[in-house]
Write an enzyme that holds these catalytic residues in place. Sequence first.
Site, PDB file in Angstrom:
ATOM      1  N   GLU A  76       7.033  -6.853  -5.011  1.00 32.92           N
ATOM      2  CA  GLU A  76       6.688  -5.817  -4.018  1.00 32.92           C
ATOM      3  C   GLU A  76       6.472  -6.500  -2.680  1.00 32.92           C
ATOM      4  O   GLU A  76       5.595  -7.373  -2.562  1.00 32.92           O
ATOM      5  CB  GLU A  76       5.432  -5.038  -4.427  1.00 32.92           C
ATOM      6  CG  GLU A  76       5.677  -4.093  -5.581  1.00 32.92           C
ATOM      7  CD  GLU A  76       4.500  -3.191  -5.894  1.00 32.92           C
ATOM      8  OE1 GLU A  76       3.758  -2.829  -4.963  1.00 32.92           O
ATOM      9  OE2 GLU A  76       4.339  -2.861  -7.086  1.00 32.92           O
TER      10      GLU A  76
ATOM     11  N   GLU B 227       9.840   3.731  -7.415  1.00 31.79           N
ATOM     12  CA  GLU B 227       8.683   4.198  -8.184  1.00 31.79           C
ATOM     13  C   GLU B 227       8.640   5.725  -8.202  1.00 31.79           C
ATOM     14  O   GLU B 227       9.178   6.380  -7.292  1.00 31.79           O
ATOM     15  CB  GLU B 227       7.409   3.640  -7.527  1.00 31.79           C
ATOM     16  CG  GLU B 227       6.117   4.062  -8.225  1.00 31.79           C
ATOM     17  CD  GLU B 227       4.895   3.250  -7.807  1.00 31.79           C
ATOM     18  OE1 GLU B 227       4.975   2.530  -6.807  1.00 31.79           O
ATOM     19  OE2 GLU B 227       3.865   3.347  -8.510  1.00 31.79           O
TER      20      GLU B 227
ATOM     21  N   ASN C 291       1.453  -4.117 -14.217  1.00 31.15           N
ATOM     22  CA  ASN C 291       1.573  -4.199 -12.756  1.00 31.15           C
ATOM     23  C   ASN C 291       0.173  -4.261 -12.157  1.00 31.15           C
ATOM     24  O   ASN C 291      -0.702  -3.487 -12.542  1.00 31.15           O
ATOM     25  CB  ASN C 291       2.293  -2.943 -12.224  1.00 31.15           C
ATOM     26  CG  ASN C 291       2.191  -2.832 -10.701  1.00 31.15           C
ATOM     27  OD1 ASN C 291       2.854  -3.578  -9.987  1.00 31.15           O
ATOM     28  ND2 ASN C 291       1.347  -1.936 -10.204  1.00 31.15           N
ATOM     29  N   GLU C 292      -0.011  -5.154 -11.227  1.00 32.99           N
ATOM     30  CA  GLU C 292      -1.288  -5.272 -10.506  1.00 32.99           C
ATOM     31  C   GLU C 292      -2.454  -5.103 -11.466  1.00 32.99           C
ATOM     32  O   GLU C 292      -3.340  -4.246 -11.255  1.00 32.99           O
ATOM     33  CB  GLU C 292      -1.343  -4.291  -9.323  1.00 32.99           C
ATOM     34  CG  GLU C 292      -0.284  -4.605  -8.284  1.00 32.99           C
ATOM     35  CD  GLU C 292      -0.446  -3.910  -6.939  1.00 32.99           C
ATOM     36  OE1 GLU C 292      -1.304  -3.026  -6.786  1.00 32.99           O
ATOM     37  OE2 GLU C 292       0.323  -4.276  -6.004  1.00 32.99           O
TER      38      GLU C 292
ATOM     39  N   GLN D   4      10.122   0.557  -0.677  1.00 33.19           N
ATOM     40  CA  GLN D   4      10.827   0.971  -1.873  1.00 33.19           C
ATOM     41  C   GLN D   4      12.186   1.521  -1.456  1.00 33.19           C
ATOM     42  O   GLN D   4      12.455   1.679  -0.278  1.00 33.19           O
ATOM     43  CB  GLN D   4      10.016   2.011  -2.609  1.00 33.19           C
ATOM     44  CG  GLN D   4       8.674   1.483  -3.097  1.00 33.19           C
ATOM     45  CD  GLN D   4       7.990   2.407  -4.102  1.00 33.19           C
ATOM     46  OE1 GLN D   4       8.514   3.431  -4.525  1.00 33.19           O
ATOM     47  NE2 GLN D   4       6.774   2.019  -4.482  1.00 33.19           N
TER      48      GLN D   4
ATOM     49  N   TYR E  29       2.320  -7.150   1.310  1.00 35.74           N
ATOM     50  CA  TYR E  29       2.881  -6.208   2.279  1.00 35.74           C
ATOM     51  C   TYR E  29       2.522  -6.650   3.696  1.00 35.74           C
ATOM     52  O   TYR E  29       1.422  -7.174   3.923  1.00 35.74           O
ATOM     53  CB  TYR E  29       2.320  -4.803   2.034  1.00 35.74           C
ATOM     54  CG  TYR E  29       2.891  -4.140   0.799  1.00 35.74           C
ATOM     55  CD1 TYR E  29       4.083  -3.423   0.868  1.00 35.74           C
ATOM     56  CD2 TYR E  29       2.246  -4.229  -0.437  1.00 35.74           C
ATOM     57  CE1 TYR E  29       4.613  -2.805  -0.259  1.00 35.74           C
ATOM     58  CE2 TYR E  29       2.776  -3.613  -1.575  1.00 35.74           C
ATOM     59  CZ  TYR E  29       3.966  -2.902  -1.477  1.00 35.74           C
ATOM     60  OH  TYR E  29       4.497  -2.295  -2.591  1.00 35.74           O
TER      61      TYR E  29
HETATM   62  O1  AHR Z   1       4.464   0.267  -3.561  1.00 33.19           O
HETATM   63  C1  AHR Z   1       3.325   1.073  -3.548  1.00 33.19           C
HETATM   64  C2  AHR Z   1       2.207   0.533  -4.425  1.00 33.19           C
HETATM   65  O2  AHR Z   1       1.735  -0.663  -3.904  1.00 33.19           O
HETATM   66  C3  AHR Z   1       2.584   0.191  -5.840  1.00 33.19           C
HETATM   67  O3  AHR Z   1       2.557   1.267  -6.701  1.00 33.19           O
HETATM   68  C4  AHR Z   1       1.507  -0.784  -6.220  1.00 33.19           C
HETATM   69  O4  AHR Z   1       1.925  -1.690  -7.197  1.00 33.19           O
HETATM   70  C5  AHR Z   1       1.142  -1.442  -4.919  1.00 33.19           C
HETATM   71  O5  AHR Z   1      -0.223  -1.509  -4.712  1.00 33.19           O
END
Ligand code: AHR
Length: 493
Positions: free
Chosen positions: A297, A26, A173-174, A346, A240
């Site tokens: 992600e 990103e 995205n999101e 990432q 995450y």
């Molecule tokens: O990976 C960091 C961020 O986490 C991304 O930009 C977003 O899609 C997510 O909330």
Amino acid sequence: MKHNVTVNTDQQEAVISRHIYGHFAEHLGRCIYEGLWVGEDSSIPNTNGIRTDVLKALQNINIPVLRWPGGCFADEYHWKDGIGPREERKRMVNTHWGGVVENNHFGTHEFLMLCEMLGTEPYICGNVGSGSVQEMSEWVEYMTFDGESPMADRRRENGRRDPWNVTYFGVGNESWGCGGHMRPEFYADLYRQYQTYVREYDGNRLYKIAGGANVDDYRWTEVLMREAAPFMDGLSLHYYTIPGDFWKGKGSALDFDKAEWDITMERALHMDTLISRHRAIMDSYDPEEKVGLIVDEWGTWFDVEPGTNPGFLYQQNTIRDAVVAGVTLNIFNRHAGRVHMANIAQMVNVLQAMVHTEEEKMFLTPTYHVFHMYQVHQDAALLPLHLDSDMSGENRAYPQVHGSASKQDDGTVHVSLCNLDMEEDADVTLDMRGLPDEVTWNGTILTAEHKHDHNTFEDPERVQPEAFQDYKADGGAAELRLPPMSVVVLDIS
Ligand code: AHR
């Protein structure tokens, strides 16, 4: 403690898509700028502006697919700002990530060139949050149309005669958060509209991915599948591993105790529950598993390193990250029927990165080594693996041993095993049912002496893979001792 693992080598399940081993880059912090792109005039050795050391390292892990330009950045990105002569490109503010100037020097041409250099398929994420249907449609025309048209002509004027082969396209995205704070009903309709104009030109088959749920928002998946499943190839999921609280303090990447180790392992394993439950909803609308679950992600997310820009998401990477990576990739392998792609967040210098850089210096993280070891699973057939493991951690909350297995076309079988415990060895009896008597065993291990062990510019090889020798094999059976905090890949042929 004793653990039994049985692998049925004569039964094959789904193929483990190589795209499960995908990555994400990103416009965030030092991922694109400095981490990948330094420009042709940089004193850092580079190949067409991409730093050569990072390029070579990434080429060695066989990256099958790369997602770009975001993340949250994608819904603010206007692709036309990033084409044409670099010095004339618009300078904008990266409002999401640190409020820094984005000079747009890394745009569509540079990204697709990087993909060609890496031998990876591009996964472009389009802008729904602040972009138009026309803008998205024209981006696809610019990249993939071979005939005469305003966008294809513009691409040629900018130096690229032939269209690129773009394979994956994400529509927003999101969208439940930074991508527009939408309700699933509203986004499902927008998805149907936007994707209509994401055209497939000249036989360029596009795999279209709808923006999926945040963690355990099962209603989002339900609504998207109900309202839009026939229009999508994939539906995403973001999760995450955060030992602390996202807003109040995620926890340090380097300075953690046993309790934080344990909670990290528990939360990494939560990916299995999430996939199972989202998968169950998808199964009810799509029993043939045509729509892929795309975990685009995932990874660890800790507090940024002290003294670094909070908007740059720079964190160190220890043996704990390596175990999280091993466990998570095992989970994806085991859900290969439905999980068609995953992208760790990432690639460079951001979150659970493969590579860290500082000016002309670079080192590989423990997570990089796990990707290197696990590449043997790419496009191999998943084998059933039965695990009877004792529990570990505070309140015995997670299994000490975790694994997955696969078979390549030439008959070679690979088993990846992780010992999640921070302190205890794991004695494993491994029964490879259905193998011929005469087989050769080899193994590689990634482990560390201390829980905080990590690589640095000064000590870049503190955590690195070695030959694994602590096992006794007899035909298709073996007794293994996995040290604490370890990831092992066995090669049996
Ligand atoms: O990976 C960091 C961020 O986490 C991304 O930009 C977003 O899609 C997510 O909330």
